[in-house]
Scaffold this motif. Structure first.
Motif, PDB file in Angstrom:
ATOM      1  N   LEU A 151      21.836  33.600  41.340  1.00 12.08           N
ATOM      2  CA  LEU A 151      22.534  33.567  42.626  1.00 12.08           C
ATOM      3  C   LEU A 151      23.997  33.154  42.510  1.00 12.08           C
ATOM      4  O   LEU A 151      24.702  33.130  43.526  1.00 12.08           O
ATOM      5  N   ALA A 152      24.469  32.856  41.324  1.00 15.17           N
ATOM      6  CA  ALA A 152      25.887  32.523  41.149  1.00 15.17           C
ATOM      7  C   ALA A 152      26.741  33.709  41.588  1.00 15.17           C
ATOM      8  O   ALA A 152      26.620  34.809  41.044  1.00 15.17           O
ATOM      9  N   GLY A 153      27.583  33.497  42.588  1.00 13.39           N
ATOM     10  CA  GLY A 153      28.454  34.562  43.068  1.00 13.39           C
ATOM     11  C   GLY A 153      27.764  35.601  43.930  1.00 13.39           C
ATOM     12  O   GLY A 153      28.364  36.631  44.260  1.00 13.39           O
ATOM     13  N   ARG A 154      26.498  35.350  44.298  1.00 12.81           N
ATOM     14  CA  ARG A 154      25.744  36.314  45.112  1.00 12.81           C
ATOM     15  C   ARG A 154      25.162  35.605  46.324  1.00 12.81           C
ATOM     16  O   ARG A 154      24.741  34.455  46.234  1.00 12.81           O
ATOM     17  N   ASP A 155      25.070  36.326  47.419  1.00 15.46           N
ATOM     18  CA  ASP A 155      24.398  35.787  48.595  1.00 15.46           C
ATOM     19  C   ASP A 155      22.893  36.005  48.540  1.00 15.46           C
ATOM     20  O   ASP A 155      22.128  35.237  49.117  1.00 15.46           O
ATOM     21  N   PHE A 156      22.486  37.083  47.863  1.00 20.21           N
ATOM     22  CA  PHE A 156      21.079  37.443  47.798  1.00 20.21           C
ATOM     23  C   PHE A 156      20.699  37.753  46.352  1.00 20.21           C
ATOM     24  O   PHE A 156      21.560  37.910  45.489  1.00 20.21           O
ATOM     25  N   ILE A 157      19.420  37.859  46.083  1.00 24.05           N
ATOM     26  CA  ILE A 157      18.950  37.818  44.706  1.00 24.05           C
ATOM     27  C   ILE A 157      19.419  39.015  43.873  1.00 24.05           C
ATOM     28  O   ILE A 157      19.622  38.888  42.662  1.00 24.05           O
ATOM     29  N   ARG A 187      22.245  26.670  45.158  1.00 17.44           N
ATOM     30  CA  ARG A 187      22.321  28.105  45.448  1.00 17.44           C
ATOM     31  C   ARG A 187      21.008  28.616  46.023  1.00 17.44           C
ATOM     32  O   ARG A 187      20.992  29.452  46.933  1.00 17.44           O
ATOM     33  N   LEU A 188      19.901  28.110  45.481  1.00 23.41           N
ATOM     34  CA  LEU A 188      18.590  28.504  45.981  1.00 23.41           C
ATOM     35  C   LEU A 188      18.448  28.090  47.440  1.00 23.41           C
ATOM     36  O   LEU A 188      17.982  28.878  48.280  1.00 23.41           O
ATOM     37  N   ARG A 189      18.869  26.862  47.744  1.00 24.97           N
ATOM     38  CA  ARG A 189      18.779  26.390  49.119  1.00 24.97           C
ATOM     39  C   ARG A 189      19.668  27.226  50.048  1.00 24.97           C
ATOM     40  O   ARG A 189      19.271  27.555  51.173  1.00 24.97           O
ATOM     41  N   GLY A 190      20.852  27.575  49.574  1.00 28.33           N
ATOM     42  CA  GLY A 190      21.736  28.405  50.378  1.00 28.33           C
ATOM     43  C   GLY A 190      21.138  29.770  50.653  1.00 28.33           C
ATOM     44  O   GLY A 190      21.262  30.319  51.771  1.00 28.33           O
TER      45      GLY A 190
END
Length: 210
Positions: A151-157, A187-190
């Protein structure tokens, strides 16, 4: 009145949730028939004719075509229903990324999350194997750390919102709703909070555990 497509399966099944979520995102009306778990039906001859695995969900289209396996149903609906390409793109590499995370959900995440969920939600306390729960929780956390890195730099998987998020989203809700210790994975929580912003996720997936 036009016949609606039908989903067989109880709403508390994490695999049924995926399908209901996508149908809601696509604004497709549907009928749902209770099946599986306490509702039974999955070993009845008429159901076995549609799905010999005695599992849920099973999708039945108005023209009579039936399909089992939740991820196959997600892909089929995206390819056949208006708006589906928004959640399952045509570009080969982007599509492969989506499919990779869907396969990873089944091959890796499904088992440890199943063990923790069934023990803590559907097994009487006196019958729980807490050593197995601890091992499964640790295994699941190792996998969620992989998702955290992804999820680094991504909103979704898989970058844009897709059926890969729908494949994993039920387990993600259970991870945060189960009475277990969890590492702080921001990031997971976000990602979870972004999914909670979607009405279909709140309606079909982010529900009390039963």
């Amino acid at each position: 009145m036009a016949q609606l497509l039908t989903v067989w399966g109880r709403a508390s099944s994490v695999n049924v949730m995926k399908v209901l979520w996508l149908l809601d995102e696509l604004a497709i009306p549907f009928d749902r028939i209770e099946a599986g778990g306490a509702f039974g039906r999955t070993r009845d001859p008429d159901y076995a004719a549609m799905n010999p695995n005695a599992t849920v969900p099973t999708l039945v289209m108005p023209h009579g075509y039936s399909l089992w396996e939740s991820h196959s149903i997600l892909r089929y609906l995206c390819r056949t229903q208006p708006g589906g390409n928004a959640f399952y793109c045509e570009a080969p590499e982007a599509r492969a990324d989506v499919e990779r995370w869907m396969d990873w959900t089944l091959a890796s995440m499904n088992e440890p999350m199943r063990v923790v969920f069934w023990a803590l939600v559907r097994t009487p306390e006196a019958e729980r194997d807490m050593a197995a729960v601890a091992r499964a929780r640790d295994a699941a956390e190792r996998l969620w750390r992989i998702a955290e890195a992804q999820l680094a730099g991504r909103d979704f998987i898989a970058g844009d919102f897709s059926i890969a998020d729908m494949a994993l989203g039920g387990f993600l809700h259970r991870w945060y709703a189960l009475p277990i210790e969890r590492a702080g994975l921001p990031r997971l929580r976000g990602w979870y909070e972004r999914l909670l912003d979607r009405p279909a996720y709140r309606k079909h997936v982010a529900v009390p555990l039963t």
